[in-house]
Scaffold this active site. Structure first.
Site, PDB file in Angstrom:
ATOM      1  N   HIS A  93       8.946  -1.116   9.151  1.00 25.12           N
ATOM      2  CA  HIS A  93       9.178  -2.113   8.101  1.00 25.12           C
ATOM      3  C   HIS A  93       8.272  -1.812   6.897  1.00 25.12           C
ATOM      4  CE1 HIS A  93       5.509  -4.750   9.368  1.00 25.12           C
ATOM      5  NE2 HIS A  93       5.227  -3.470   9.330  1.00 25.12           N
ATOM      6  N   SER A 152       0.872  -1.182   0.000  1.00 25.38           N
ATOM      7  CA  SER A 152       0.000   0.000   0.000  1.00 25.38           C
ATOM      8  C   SER A 152       0.908   1.231   0.000  1.00 25.38           C
ATOM      9  CB  SER A 152      -0.935  -0.014   1.208  1.00 25.38           C
ATOM     10  OG  SER A 152      -0.240   0.174   2.407  1.00 25.38           O
ATOM     11  N   LYS A 171       7.503  -0.098  14.256  1.00 27.89           N
ATOM     12  CA  LYS A 171       6.373  -0.893  13.775  1.00 27.89           C
ATOM     13  C   LYS A 171       6.960  -1.947  12.865  1.00 27.89           C
ATOM     14  CE  LYS A 171       3.350   0.162  10.052  1.00 27.89           C
ATOM     15  NZ  LYS A 171       2.030   0.509   9.522  1.00 27.89           N
ATOM     16  N   HIS A 186      -3.319  -6.044   2.846  1.00 27.80           N
ATOM     17  CA  HIS A 186      -2.411  -7.071   3.367  1.00 27.80           C
ATOM     18  C   HIS A 186      -3.087  -8.403   3.636  1.00 27.80           C
ATOM     19  CE1 HIS A 186       0.447  -3.704   4.983  1.00 27.80           C
ATOM     20  NE2 HIS A 186       0.445  -3.803   3.673  1.00 27.80           N
ATOM     21  N   ASP A 213       2.063   8.425   7.104  1.00 30.78           N
ATOM     22  CA  ASP A 213       2.863   7.464   6.329  1.00 30.78           C
ATOM     23  C   ASP A 213       2.814   7.906   4.860  1.00 30.78           C
ATOM     24  OD1 ASP A 213       3.889   5.279   4.965  1.00 30.78           O
ATOM     25  OD2 ASP A 213       2.372   3.862   5.604  1.00 30.78           O
ATOM     26  N   GLU A 215       1.759  -9.488   7.218  1.00 35.12           N
ATOM     27  CA  GLU A 215       2.644  -9.065   8.312  1.00 35.12           C
ATOM     28  C   GLU A 215       2.528  -9.971   9.529  1.00 35.12           C
ATOM     29  OE1 GLU A 215       2.146  -4.833   8.887  1.00 35.12           O
ATOM     30  OE2 GLU A 215       3.008  -4.412   6.926  1.00 35.12           O
ATOM     31  N   GLU A 251      -4.488  -2.314   9.442  1.00 36.24           N
ATOM     32  CA  GLU A 251      -3.714  -2.852  10.569  1.00 36.24           C
ATOM     33  C   GLU A 251      -4.339  -2.516  11.915  1.00 36.24           C
ATOM     34  OE1 GLU A 251       0.362  -1.463  10.116  1.00 36.24           O
ATOM     35  OE2 GLU A 251       0.183  -1.646   7.936  1.00 36.24           O
ATOM     36  N   ASP A 267      -3.754   1.375  11.776  1.00 35.69           N
ATOM     37  CA  ASP A 267      -3.379   2.000  10.505  1.00 35.69           C
ATOM     38  C   ASP A 267      -4.508   1.712   9.514  1.00 35.69           C
ATOM     39  OD1 ASP A 267      -2.393   2.953   8.154  1.00 35.69           O
ATOM     40  OD2 ASP A 267      -0.625   1.652   8.061  1.00 35.69           O
ATOM     41  N   GLU A 287      -2.454   5.771  12.334  1.00 35.90           N
ATOM     42  CA  GLU A 287      -1.565   6.045  11.210  1.00 35.90           C
ATOM     43  C   GLU A 287      -2.413   6.180   9.948  1.00 35.90           C
ATOM     44  OE1 GLU A 287       1.548   3.150  10.796  1.00 35.90           O
ATOM     45  OE2 GLU A 287       1.534   3.365   8.614  1.00 35.90           O
ATOM     46  N   LYS A 318      10.115   4.982   6.699  1.00 33.76           N
ATOM     47  CA  LYS A 318      10.413   3.757   5.969  1.00 33.76           C
ATOM     48  C   LYS A 318      11.573   4.062   5.039  1.00 33.76           C
ATOM     49  CE  LYS A 318       5.634   2.035   5.638  1.00 33.76           C
ATOM     50  NZ  LYS A 318       4.369   2.191   4.851  1.00 33.76           N
TER      51      LYS A 318
END
Ligand code: PGA
Ligand code: ZN
Length: 425
Positions: free
Chosen positions: A363, A40, A386, A153, A310, A203, A162, A240, A283, A335
């Site tokens: 990550h 994403s 994270k 994900h 992000d 994840e 998330e 998130d 997030e 990131k």
């Protein structure tokens, strides 16, 4: 000085190719780094170069990035001092010549950049966190552990990407891992008892057939309680939503839930979740293009909640500065592959800290066994990391590296705890 640079194509945690680089110095010191990859991704991230040759890896091969390292980048950086990270990184940026690192590939640049730092640390016989962070590098981050996966994900109806737990009340990092693991396993049992599957997403978090954020949060809160912990005090909740992923034509399109919400309704919904559950951090609550929504939500929730950008910042110092000016977020997700060099990553962290924004080292959903970000979290003293769930080695490798760092620091080590999130309540 750098004497050899070699790149190769390896595979990541999703079985997709990625770049790994070895940098060797004249004294024989070796640094190795592998490059992560997002699903994403933000629209303004540095460009990850993929071959597009359908005959190999369904077009996802990274031979061009590997060749860029082995041919042009190697020639340009061999002979440079590995300790002069900025010189190495700027040499590559100039050689690439684009604003987005599209010519040589951010995946090519990042591999060389991180491997150079690791080689320089090896030459000093120092662990990476100490080489980069000096003697002050002793703050272990609060981990944000992603135990329920949705969105891009996972193959389930959850619109939000998330659902994480952060053991803010742990005494130290190793205890934070224990608490996270206990909650993870309690949640597994709880989901099974409720008739859900306990397969995991990209994840390592569970990806049950839940439809709403309320359902996911209720399961997580119950798992925290049944593990003997107090939600909000021992472990707090972090989400998130990855707002950019379901913002279409000016509305937040919750396809799993089957509801469309205007930016104002979406903000009301998020504020309601923060009221009903102990959520300390959000997030990407809003989409990267919804600057108005971002600024409004920051004004509304920024005093009681960490709001981490992000996609909206993409680890870019320029985008972060604009966001600080416009009152967007109060925290930045970092990131390394969004920006493509270590020097630029560290500049973004400094700018955030100067503005009073918190920093979360992160990550990507596509990872490898590389644990560099664990060291970066300690080196920068950012206080938060994270890096996924309590399962899958690509995720746990980072937690395990932090356990080792904590052990090595011994009585010097400090655990960031609840203050790291800028928590006022
Ligand atoms: P990505 O997701 O690595 O797939 O972009 C992680 C995130 O959105 O934080
Ligand atoms: Zn995100």
């Amino acid at each position: 000085a750098i004497s050899r640079v070699i790149a190769r194509e390896i595979i990541d945690s999703r079985g997709n190719p990625t770049v790994e680089v070895d940098v060797e110095l004249r004294d024989g010191s070796l640094g190795r780094a592998a490059v992560p990859s997002g699903a994403s991704t933000g629209a303004r991230e540095a460009v990850e170069l993929r071959d597009g040759d359908a005959a190999r890896f369904h077009g996802k091969g990274v031979r061009r990035a590997v060749d860029a390292v082995n041919e042009s980048i190697a020639d340009a950086v061999i002979g440079l001092d590995a300790e002069d990270q900025a010189a190495v990184d700027h040499t590559m940026i100039e050689l690439d010549g684009t604003d987005t690192k599209a010519r040589l590939g951010a995946n090519a640049l990042l591999g060389v950049s991180l491997a150079t730092a690791k080689a320089a640390a090896a030459a000093h016989r120092l662990p990476l966190y100490r080489y980069l962070g000096g003697v002050d590098a002793r703050l272990l981050p609060v981990p944000m552990m992603n135990i329920v996966n949705g969105g891009a994900h996972a193959d389930n109806p959850l619109d939000f990407q998330e659902f994480m737990i952060a053991p803010i009340g742990a005494a130290n990092f190793a205890e934070a891992v224990r608490m996270g693991s206990e909650v993870f396993h309690t949640l597994r049992r709880d989901l099974l008892d409720a008739g859900h599957n306990v397969n995991v997403g990209d994840e390592g978090g569970f990806a049950p057939e839940l439809r709403t954020a309320d359902e996911a949060l209720e399961h997580v809160v119950r798992a925290i309680e049944r593990s003997g912990y107090k939600p909000g005090t021992d472990l707090t909740l972090v989400m998130d939503p990855a707002g950019s992923e379901f913002f279409r034509d000016g509305v937040y399109d919750y396809r799993g839930e089957g509801v469309r919400r205007t930016p104002a309704e979406h903000a009301d919904h998020l504020a309601g979740l923060v009221d009903r559950y102990p959520v300390a951090s959000l997030e990407d609550p809003m989409a990267e293009d919804d600057h108005e929504g971002w600024a409004a939500l920051t004004a509304r929730l920024g005093e009681r909640c960490q709001l981490t950008g992000d996609d909206v910042f993409c680890t870019s110092e320029t985008l972060l500065r604009a966001g600080i000016r416009d009152g967007i977020a109060n925290s930045v997700l970092v990131k390394v592959n969004q920006i493509g060099t270590l020097t630029e990553t560290l500049a973004t962290v400094s700018t955030a800290h100067r503005a009073g924004y918190t920093v979360v080292m992160s990550h990507r959903s596509g990872e490898t066994e590389d644990t560099t970000i664990a060291d970066l979290a300690v080196a920068t003293g950012c206080g938060q990391i994270k890096t996924g769930s309590l399962s899958r080695s690509d995720r746990t490798a980072k937690y395990n590296q932090l356990v080792r760092i904590e052990e090595e620091l011994g009585s010097q080590a400090r655990y960031a705890g609840r203050e790291a999130l800028g928590l006022r309540r």
